[in-house]
Design a protein around this motif. Structure first.
Motif, PDB file in Angstrom:
ATOM      1  N   GLU A   1      -7.254   0.128  -1.033  1.00 13.64           N
ATOM      2  CA  GLU A   1      -7.547  -0.602   0.661  1.00 13.64           C
ATOM      3  C   GLU A   1      -8.951  -0.115   1.121  1.00 13.64           C
ATOM      4  O   GLU A   1      -9.074   0.876   1.834  1.00 13.64           O
ATOM      5  CB  GLU A   1      -5.870  -1.266   1.138  1.00 13.64           C
TER       6      GLU A   1
ATOM      7  N   SER B   1       1.095  -1.227   0.354  1.00 15.00           N
ATOM      8  CA  SER B   1       0.002   0.041  -0.266  1.00 15.00           C
ATOM      9  C   SER B   1       0.320   1.497  -0.148  1.00 15.00           C
ATOM     10  O   SER B   1       0.380   2.393  -1.123  1.00 15.00           O
ATOM     11  CB  SER B   1      -0.842   0.092   1.515  1.00 15.00           C
TER      12      SER B   1
ATOM     13  N   ASP C   1      -5.423  -2.046  -4.862  1.00 13.80           N
ATOM     14  CA  ASP C   1      -4.994  -2.740  -3.470  1.00 13.80           C
ATOM     15  C   ASP C   1      -5.969  -3.309  -2.749  1.00 13.80           C
ATOM     16  O   ASP C   1      -6.627  -3.345  -2.846  1.00 13.80           O
ATOM     17  CB  ASP C   1      -4.899  -0.943  -2.704  1.00 13.80           C
ATOM     18  N   GLU C   2      -5.663  -4.313  -3.011  1.00 12.92           N
ATOM     19  CA  GLU C   2      -6.627  -5.224  -2.528  1.00 12.92           C
ATOM     20  C   GLU C   2      -7.634  -5.937  -3.027  1.00 12.92           C
ATOM     21  O   GLU C   2      -8.784  -5.766  -2.156  1.00 12.92           O
ATOM     22  CB  GLU C   2      -6.257  -6.213  -1.369  1.00 12.92           C
TER      23      GLU C   2
END
Ligand SMILES: Nc1ncnc2c1ncn2[C@@H]1O[C@H](COP(=O)(O)OP(=O)(O)OP(=O)(O)O)[C@@H](O)[C@H]1O
Ligand SMILES: [Mg+2]
Length: 234
Positions: free
Chosen positions: A84, A42, A159-160
């Motif tokens: 995220e 991140s 992000d994820e």
């Protein structure tokens, strides 16, 4: 190359979160950045999007040095991050969340563009006037993606996206990511779900405590003993 990081360092006070990472994303590529909790994934995305300042190193986007540029300038240039945890504004309506994605652009085609998003994500059309907090986790991830697409990204930083989703929804989200890429958007994909990330990407980097430990084609990484052992549950 649409994106190039050269020897990028980022510190949080005395913690060196990134210790000289170099990576690049070619025009039209999906590139995976995988690594364990706390590896610095991140941090890397936040450095690219200008949310974090680098202590040294250089970030180049579409041939231009963007190191130290403001997040606003970077967004205007076409780099859009899906953060995220999605960062959906839960008290705002689904439609209002989508409108926010387009706010940095002059826009007189908002209605048509939102219609394109609703065609891609029919569930968002059905729930357009509901507070975004009413959506399920998977729907919120779609909303986060839809909001990013409203900004017309040239480079998408994800992000994820699979975090907290059921296996079926993970497949669906990853399928949508491939579709977005096929339509011309370059993607840097951060994931702890290394298996899925390496299946849909062309190349990948493995980040370990702030350094790039491995880089290769995703096909090779999927067969790499070290990757299998550390990240693919082998
Ligand atoms: N705001 C902060 N202040 C201080 N240290 C931080 C901060 N954010 C992250 N760190 C530290 O920096 C390192 C990298 O964190 P980062 O969030 O980039 O990791 P990550 O790879 O994204 O992990 P995860 O998979 O858990 O999201 C970790 O050691 C983390 O504890
Ligand atoms: Mg993270």
């Amino acid at each position: 190359m649409i994106l190039e990081l050269k020897e990028v360092y980022v510190n949080y006070n005395h913690i060196q979160a990134l210790q000289g990472i170099s990576l690049n994303v070619g025009e039209g590529e999906i590139v995976a950045l995988i690594g364990a909790n706390g590896a610095g994934k991140s941090t890397a995305l936040n450095a690219i999007s200008g949310l974090l300042k680098t202590t040294s190193g250089k970030i180049t986007y579409a041939g231009q040095d963007i190191t130290g540029h403001s997040p606003q300038a970077i967004v205007r240039g076409g780099i859009i991050q899906v953060p995220e945890g999605r960062a959906i504004l839960t008290t705002l309506k689904v439609r209002e969340n989508l409108e926010m994605g387009a706010f940095t652009r002059k826009n007189n085609r908002m209605k048509e563009e939102m219609d394109d998003i609703f065609t891609r994500f029919p569930v968002l059309r059905a729930k357009a006037e509901l507070p975004a907090g009413n959506l399920s986790g998977g729907e919120q991830q779609m909303l986060a993606l839809g909001r990013a697409l409203m900004a017309k990204p040239k480079l998408l930083l994800m992000d994820e996206p699979s975090m907290g989703l059921s296996p079926i929804l993970v497949r669906e989200i990853f399928h949508i990511i491939t579709e977005i890429n096929k339509q011309g958007t370059s993607i840097l994909l951060v994931e702890q779900n290394a298996q899925m990330a390496l299946e849909i990407s062309g190349r990948g980097y493995v980040l370990e405590t702030g350094r790039i430990a491995l880089e290769d084609s995703s096909a090779n990484l999927l067969h790499n003993e070290k990757v299998i052992h550390a990240y693919l549950g082998g």
